[in-house]
Design a protein around this motif. Structure first.
Motif, PDB file in Angstrom:
ATOM      1  N   UNK B  63       0.824  -1.208   0.000  1.00  0.00           N
ATOM      2  CA  UNK B  63       0.000   0.000   0.000  1.00  0.00           C
ATOM      3  C   UNK B  63       0.861   1.262   0.000  1.00  0.00           C
ATOM      4  N   UNK B  64       0.321   2.324  -0.555  1.00  0.00           N
ATOM      5  CA  UNK B  64       0.929   3.639  -0.491  1.00  0.00           C
ATOM      6  C   UNK B  64      -0.172   4.681  -0.312  1.00  0.00           C
ATOM      7  N   UNK B  65       0.216   5.846   0.150  1.00  0.00           N
ATOM      8  CA  UNK B  65      -0.744   6.936   0.316  1.00  0.00           C
ATOM      9  C   UNK B  65      -0.054   8.236  -0.037  1.00  0.00           C
ATOM     10  N   UNK B  66      -0.837   9.165  -0.540  1.00  0.00           N
ATOM     11  CA  UNK B  66      -0.304  10.458  -0.937  1.00  0.00           C
ATOM     12  C   UNK B  66      -0.998  11.569  -0.176  1.00  0.00           C
ATOM     13  N   UNK B  67      -0.216  12.394   0.476  1.00  0.00           N
ATOM     14  CA  UNK B  67      -0.730  13.558   1.185  1.00  0.00           C
ATOM     15  C   UNK B  67      -0.798  14.728   0.208  1.00  0.00           C
ATOM     16  N   UNK B  68      -1.985  15.308   0.083  1.00  0.00           N
ATOM     17  CA  UNK B  68      -2.168  16.482  -0.764  1.00  0.00           C
ATOM     18  C   UNK B  68      -2.715  17.601   0.108  1.00  0.00           C
ATOM     19  N   UNK B  69      -1.844  18.537   0.425  1.00  0.00           N
ATOM     20  CA  UNK B  69      -2.223  19.622   1.342  1.00  0.00           C
ATOM     21  C   UNK B  69      -3.345  20.468   0.743  1.00  0.00           C
ATOM     22  N   UNK B  70      -3.263  20.735  -0.549  1.00  0.00           N
ATOM     23  CA  UNK B  70      -4.248  21.622  -1.188  1.00  0.00           C
ATOM     24  C   UNK B  70      -5.646  21.019  -1.162  1.00  0.00           C
ATOM     25  N   UNK B  71      -5.722  19.708  -1.110  1.00  0.00           N
ATOM     26  CA  UNK B  71      -7.026  19.041  -1.103  1.00  0.00           C
ATOM     27  C   UNK B  71      -7.381  18.481   0.278  1.00  0.00           C
ATOM     28  N   UNK B  72      -6.498  18.683   1.244  1.00  0.00           N
ATOM     29  CA  UNK B  72      -6.704  18.101   2.584  1.00  0.00           C
ATOM     30  C   UNK B  72      -7.051  16.622   2.471  1.00  0.00           C
ATOM     31  N   UNK B  73      -6.275  15.931   1.670  1.00  0.00           N
ATOM     32  CA  UNK B  73      -6.577  14.518   1.446  1.00  0.00           C
ATOM     33  C   UNK B  73      -5.353  13.643   1.721  1.00  0.00           C
ATOM     34  N   UNK B  74      -5.651  12.406   1.995  1.00  0.00           N
ATOM     35  CA  UNK B  74      -4.603  11.419   2.248  1.00  0.00           C
ATOM     36  C   UNK B  74      -5.165  10.084   1.758  1.00  0.00           C
ATOM     37  N   UNK B  75      -5.207   9.908   0.456  1.00  0.00           N
ATOM     38  CA  UNK B  75      -5.827   8.735  -0.153  1.00  0.00           C
ATOM     39  C   UNK B  75      -4.884   7.539  -0.177  1.00  0.00           C
ATOM     40  N   UNK B  76      -5.460   6.394   0.039  1.00  0.00           N
ATOM     41  CA  UNK B  76      -4.712   5.137   0.081  1.00  0.00           C
ATOM     42  C   UNK B  76      -4.824   4.434  -1.259  1.00  0.00           C
ATOM     43  N   UNK B  77      -3.724   3.889  -1.751  1.00  0.00           N
ATOM     44  CA  UNK B  77      -3.739   3.244  -3.062  1.00  0.00           C
ATOM     45  C   UNK B  77      -2.991   1.919  -3.018  1.00  0.00           C
ATOM     46  N   UNK B  78      -3.419   1.056  -3.944  1.00  0.00           N
ATOM     47  CA  UNK B  78      -2.678  -0.181  -4.174  1.00  0.00           C
ATOM     48  C   UNK B  78      -2.843  -0.522  -5.645  1.00  0.00           C
ATOM     49  N   UNK B  79      -1.765  -0.824  -6.345  1.00  0.00           N
ATOM     50  CA  UNK B  79      -1.877  -1.040  -7.795  1.00  0.00           C
ATOM     51  C   UNK B  79      -2.632  -2.311  -8.171  1.00  0.00           C
ATOM     52  N   UNK B  80      -2.565  -3.335  -7.325  1.00  0.00           N
ATOM     53  CA  UNK B  80      -3.210  -4.606  -7.669  1.00  0.00           C
ATOM     54  C   UNK B  80      -3.639  -5.294  -6.376  1.00  0.00           C
ATOM     55  N   UNK B  81      -4.943  -5.387  -6.157  1.00  0.00           N
ATOM     56  CA  UNK B  81      -5.418  -5.944  -4.890  1.00  0.00           C
ATOM     57  C   UNK B  81      -5.462  -7.458  -4.942  1.00  0.00           C
ATOM     58  N   UNK B  82      -5.340  -8.033  -3.752  1.00  0.00           N
ATOM     59  CA  UNK B  82      -5.386  -9.485  -3.560  1.00  0.00           C
ATOM     60  C   UNK B  82      -6.608  -9.797  -2.719  1.00  0.00           C
ATOM     61  N   UNK B  83      -7.114 -11.025  -2.812  1.00  0.00           N
ATOM     62  CA  UNK B  83      -8.292 -11.383  -2.039  1.00  0.00           C
ATOM     63  C   UNK B  83      -8.071 -11.154  -0.545  1.00  0.00           C
ATOM     64  N   UNK B  84      -6.836 -11.282  -0.091  1.00  0.00           N
ATOM     65  CA  UNK B  84      -6.552 -11.106   1.329  1.00  0.00           C
ATOM     66  C   UNK B  84      -6.634  -9.646   1.776  1.00  0.00           C
ATOM     67  N   UNK B  85      -6.788  -8.728   0.831  1.00  0.00           N
ATOM     68  CA  UNK B  85      -6.927  -7.311   1.191  1.00  0.00           C
ATOM     69  C   UNK B  85      -8.341  -6.963   1.645  1.00  0.00           C
ATOM     70  N   UNK B  86      -9.276  -7.895   1.521  1.00  0.00           N
ATOM     71  CA  UNK B  86     -10.639  -7.632   1.979  1.00  0.00           C
ATOM     72  C   UNK B  86     -10.629  -7.366   3.483  1.00  0.00           C
ATOM     73  N   UNK B  87     -11.078  -6.195   3.867  1.00  0.00           N
ATOM     74  CA  UNK B  87     -10.989  -5.765   5.266  1.00  0.00           C
ATOM     75  C   UNK B  87     -11.667  -4.406   5.385  1.00  0.00           C
ATOM     76  N   UNK B  88     -11.606  -3.854   6.581  1.00  0.00           N
ATOM     77  CA  UNK B  88     -12.076  -2.485   6.819  1.00  0.00           C
ATOM     78  C   UNK B  88     -10.846  -1.599   6.949  1.00  0.00           C
ATOM     79  N   UNK B  89     -10.895  -0.441   6.308  1.00  0.00           N
ATOM     80  CA  UNK B  89      -9.753   0.461   6.303  1.00  0.00           C
ATOM     81  C   UNK B  89     -10.144   1.773   6.971  1.00  0.00           C
ATOM     82  N   UNK B  90      -9.286   2.216   7.872  1.00  0.00           N
ATOM     83  CA  UNK B  90      -9.561   3.425   8.641  1.00  0.00           C
ATOM     84  C   UNK B  90      -8.462   4.450   8.416  1.00  0.00           C
TER      85      UNK B  90
END
Lengths: 116, 114
Positions: B63-90
């Motif tokens: 996983x990676x995340x990018x902080x964008x100050x101008x958008x007050x955002x911190x979105x989480x990304x993954x290029x290719x998900x696996x079945x084991x990634x099924x979960x709740x993300x906070x």
């Protein structure tokens, strides 16, 4: 054992019972926390202890009573609970109260409480 | 008041597809930012954190995340998900450097389509 261990993992109790949840951390941390996680609601911080002193009590009803006998153990004593208290109770610890690059919260697996 | 918003309650993606989970915060200065993951029946596990410096942070499990100050955002990304990634993300924010002030979002539940 390593990390943060919570027992029991599941607990069912009646409204007149008295029970306790236990949390133990093997990380050498100085701060410990109780959180409540209910369905469809954000995590709610209940209590914080730092060096065995309670530093936060976020308007939690008195039917929840925390105890921190030493920096490795944290208890949540429960009595005369209500059905709406059914939730996942999470314990966490951190090196101390100050958040920095190395000091973050480490969570236990939680105790699932059902109040009948 | 400080707040954290995760606008997506539930997302379903196909295995192997890319993923982006959104997180927006409300705070005047740059807070400390975190992403945690919670698998069924488990506690929260730290995926990654941002304190300062490079706005693109790498975490565990690809996983990676990018902080964008101008958008007050911190979105989480993954290029290719696996079945084991099924979960709740906070997503979580610490506005005042005190661990007792950490604010969690309501979470995004991720399901993986085979």
């Amino acid at each position: 054992e390593t990390g943060v261990t919570q027992t029991p993992r599941h607990l069912v109790m009646g409204m007149t019972n008295k029970k306790s949840l236990k949390c133990e951390q093997h990380l050498g941390h100085n701060a410990m926390y109780w959180y409540k996680q209910s369905a469809k609601k954000p995590l709610e911080l209940m209590f914080v202890y730092s060096l065995e002193e309670r530093v936060e009590n976020n308007s939690v009803p008195s039917r929840f009573s925390p105890e921190c006998p030493n920096s490795s153990h944290l208890f949540l004593h429960l009595h005369t609970l209500q059905p709406e208290d059914s939730a996942l109770y999470l314990c966490a610890s951190s090196q101390d109260m100050e958040v920095d690059g190395a000091n973050v919260l480490t969570f236990g697996a939680g105790s699932r409480l059902t109040v009948l | 008041a400080q707040s954290v918003t995760q606008p997506d309650i539930h997302i379903t993606v196909s295995e192997g597809a890319s993923l982006e989970l959104r997180c927006n915060y409300s705070y005047g200065a740059t807070p400390y930012l975190f992403w945690y993951v919670q698998s069924p029946g488990q506690g929260l596990q730290l995926l990654l954190k941002y304190f300062s410096g490079d706005t693109l942070v790498q975490g565990i499990k690809g996983f990676e995340a990018e902080f964008k100050r101008s958008q007050s955002s911190f979105n989480l990304r993954k290029p290719s998900v696996h079945w084991s990634d099924a979960a709740e993300y906070f997503c979580a924010v610490v506005p005042y450097s005190s661990a007792s002030k950490i604010i969690f979002g309501s979470g995004t539940r991720l399901s993986i389509r085979p």
